[in-house]
Scaffold this motif. Structure first.
Motif, PDB file in Angstrom:
ATOM      1  N   THR A 118       0.838  -1.199   0.000  1.00  0.00           N
ATOM      2  CA  THR A 118       0.000   0.000   0.000  1.00  0.00           C
ATOM      3  C   THR A 118       0.871   1.245   0.000  1.00  0.00           C
ATOM      4  O   THR A 118       1.964   1.252   0.580  1.00  0.00           O
ATOM      5  N   ILE A 119       0.378   2.294  -0.657  1.00  0.00           N
ATOM      6  CA  ILE A 119       1.011   3.617  -0.564  1.00  0.00           C
ATOM      7  C   ILE A 119      -0.080   4.653  -0.374  1.00  0.00           C
ATOM      8  O   ILE A 119      -1.203   4.496  -0.862  1.00  0.00           O
ATOM      9  N   TRP A 120       0.248   5.714   0.375  1.00  0.00           N
ATOM     10  CA  TRP A 120      -0.664   6.823   0.574  1.00  0.00           C
ATOM     11  C   TRP A 120       0.119   8.025   1.075  1.00  0.00           C
ATOM     12  O   TRP A 120       1.302   7.919   1.394  1.00  0.00           O
ATOM     13  N   VAL A 121      -0.541   9.178   1.144  1.00  0.00           N
ATOM     14  CA  VAL A 121       0.056  10.407   1.645  1.00  0.00           C
ATOM     15  C   VAL A 121      -0.646  10.750   2.948  1.00  0.00           C
ATOM     16  O   VAL A 121      -1.862  10.640   3.063  1.00  0.00           O
ATOM     17  N   GLU A 122       0.150  11.187   3.936  1.00  0.00           N
ATOM     18  CA  GLU A 122      -0.372  11.452   5.278  1.00  0.00           C
ATOM     19  C   GLU A 122       0.114  12.812   5.780  1.00  0.00           C
ATOM     20  O   GLU A 122       1.243  13.215   5.506  1.00  0.00           O
ATOM     21  N   MET A 123      -0.737  13.496   6.533  1.00  0.00           N
ATOM     22  CA  MET A 123      -0.359  14.749   7.181  1.00  0.00           C
ATOM     23  C   MET A 123       0.502  14.399   8.396  1.00  0.00           C
ATOM     24  O   MET A 123       0.089  13.569   9.210  1.00  0.00           O
ATOM     25  N   THR A 124       1.689  14.980   8.520  1.00  0.00           N
ATOM     26  CA  THR A 124       2.586  14.647   9.628  1.00  0.00           C
ATOM     27  C   THR A 124       3.062  15.887  10.365  1.00  0.00           C
ATOM     28  O   THR A 124       2.854  17.001   9.909  1.00  0.00           O
ATOM     29  N   ILE A 125       3.679  15.688  11.470  1.00  0.00           N
ATOM     30  CA  ILE A 125       4.256  16.695  12.365  1.00  0.00           C
ATOM     31  C   ILE A 125       3.182  17.476  13.120  1.00  0.00           C
ATOM     32  O   ILE A 125       3.180  17.556  14.324  1.00  0.00           O
ATOM     33  N   THR A 126       2.242  18.070  12.399  1.00  0.00           N
ATOM     34  CA  THR A 126       1.175  18.855  13.013  1.00  0.00           C
ATOM     35  C   THR A 126      -0.039  18.871  12.087  1.00  0.00           C
ATOM     36  O   THR A 126       0.104  18.652  10.890  1.00  0.00           O
ATOM     37  N   ALA A 127      -1.206  19.101  12.630  1.00  0.00           N
ATOM     38  CA  ALA A 127      -2.390  19.262  11.787  1.00  0.00           C
ATOM     39  C   ALA A 127      -2.182  20.493  10.907  1.00  0.00           C
ATOM     40  O   ALA A 127      -1.537  21.454  11.312  1.00  0.00           O
ATOM     41  N   SER A 128      -2.725  20.466   9.703  1.00  0.00           N
ATOM     42  CA  SER A 128      -2.517  21.573   8.780  1.00  0.00           C
ATOM     43  C   SER A 128      -3.573  21.519   7.690  1.00  0.00           C
ATOM     44  O   SER A 128      -4.539  20.768   7.786  1.00  0.00           O
ATOM     45  N   SER A 129      -3.370  22.310   6.660  1.00  0.00           N
ATOM     46  CA  SER A 129      -4.267  22.272   5.515  1.00  0.00           C
ATOM     47  C   SER A 129      -3.447  22.259   4.242  1.00  0.00           C
ATOM     48  O   SER A 129      -2.284  22.659   4.227  1.00  0.00           O
ATOM     49  N   LEU A 130      -4.062  21.757   3.192  1.00  0.00           N
ATOM     50  CA  LEU A 130      -3.462  21.760   1.871  1.00  0.00           C
ATOM     51  C   LEU A 130      -4.341  22.636   0.992  1.00  0.00           C
ATOM     52  O   LEU A 130      -5.558  22.573   1.065  1.00  0.00           O
ATOM     53  N   PHE A 131      -3.705  23.456   0.167  1.00  0.00           N
ATOM     54  CA  PHE A 131      -4.434  24.460  -0.575  1.00  0.00           C
ATOM     55  C   PHE A 131      -4.646  24.073  -2.029  1.00  0.00           C
ATOM     56  O   PHE A 131      -3.696  23.935  -2.802  1.00  0.00           O
ATOM     57  N   ASP A 132      -5.899  23.859  -2.373  1.00  0.00           N
ATOM     58  CA  ASP A 132      -6.369  23.830  -3.756  1.00  0.00           C
ATOM     59  C   ASP A 132      -5.847  22.627  -4.548  1.00  0.00           C
ATOM     60  O   ASP A 132      -5.359  21.656  -4.001  1.00  0.00           O
ATOM     61  N   VAL A 133      -5.985  22.731  -5.856  1.00  0.00           N
ATOM     62  CA  VAL A 133      -5.656  21.642  -6.772  1.00  0.00           C
ATOM     63  C   VAL A 133      -4.154  21.500  -7.012  1.00  0.00           C
ATOM     64  O   VAL A 133      -3.727  20.670  -7.814  1.00  0.00           O
ATOM     65  N   TYR A 134      -3.340  22.273  -6.315  1.00  0.00           N
ATOM     66  CA  TYR A 134      -1.890  22.194  -6.462  1.00  0.00           C
ATOM     67  C   TYR A 134      -1.325  20.964  -5.756  1.00  0.00           C
ATOM     68  O   TYR A 134      -0.127  20.716  -5.802  1.00  0.00           O
ATOM     69  N   ASN A 135      -2.166  20.209  -5.101  1.00  0.00           N
ATOM     70  CA  ASN A 135      -1.772  19.001  -4.380  1.00  0.00           C
ATOM     71  C   ASN A 135      -2.149  17.790  -5.219  1.00  0.00           C
ATOM     72  O   ASN A 135      -3.326  17.560  -5.488  1.00  0.00           O
ATOM     73  N   THR A 136      -1.139  17.024  -5.632  1.00  0.00           N
ATOM     74  CA  THR A 136      -1.387  15.870  -6.480  1.00  0.00           C
ATOM     75  C   THR A 136      -0.666  14.638  -5.941  1.00  0.00           C
ATOM     76  O   THR A 136       0.345  14.746  -5.240  1.00  0.00           O
TER      77      THR A 136
END
Length: 143
Positions: A118-136
């Motif tokens: 399995t592979i995936w992307v996870e938020m680490t270190i601290t809670a945060s947000s990702l902005f818009d469609v620039y995240n792929t």
């Protein structure tokens, strides 16, 4: 810097023509908030052959799909600091970090994946947000 990100994405999309497993997904517009250690559920499909689960954010290697993959993750956190991790079988593979305002980060790596991996992307270190469609999040089997 932005041109490098765009050229990486174009290269990965062109490689799909020689691959029989892969996906490319992004996030909806605006700020997308995540708790610490939350899996990023990219739910806007740019391309998929049905192997990425947008409800979980996880890619599971199925029968006949084992091989060598080129995997790319791009992120922009907007007006906050952001830390994400590409994980393979729950083990960190690479990290991404951005500072405000509107910096971008990209990691493109070669990964060998076996059936059931399995592979995936996870938020680490601290809670945060990702902005818009620039995240792929993109993966292409290359052999």
């Amino acid at each position: 810097m932005m041109m490098t990100h765009m050229l990486t994405c174009i290269l990965l999309v062109l490689m799909y023509r020689t691959s029989n497993a892969g996906f490319s997904v992004t996030l909806p517009g605006g700020a997308n908030s995540y708790a610490l250690n939350a899996m990023i559920k990219y739910n806007q499909m740019l391309y998929t052959d049905g192997v990425y689960n947008k409800d979980t954010g996880i890619f599971i290697v199925g029968a006949g799909m084992a091989g060598n993959y080129l995997v790319s993750v791009s992120m922009m956190s907007g007006t906050v600091t952001g830390f994400t991790t590409l994980k393979k079988n729950n083990i960190p593979y690479v990290y991404l970090y951005t500072r405000p305002p509107y910096e971008m980060a990209t990691q493109t790596v070669y990964i060998q994946l076996a059936v059931g991996d399995t592979i995936w992307v996870e938020m680490t270190i601290t809670a945060s947000s990702l902005f818009d469609v620039y995240n792929t999040f993109t993966a292409v089997r290359i052999s």
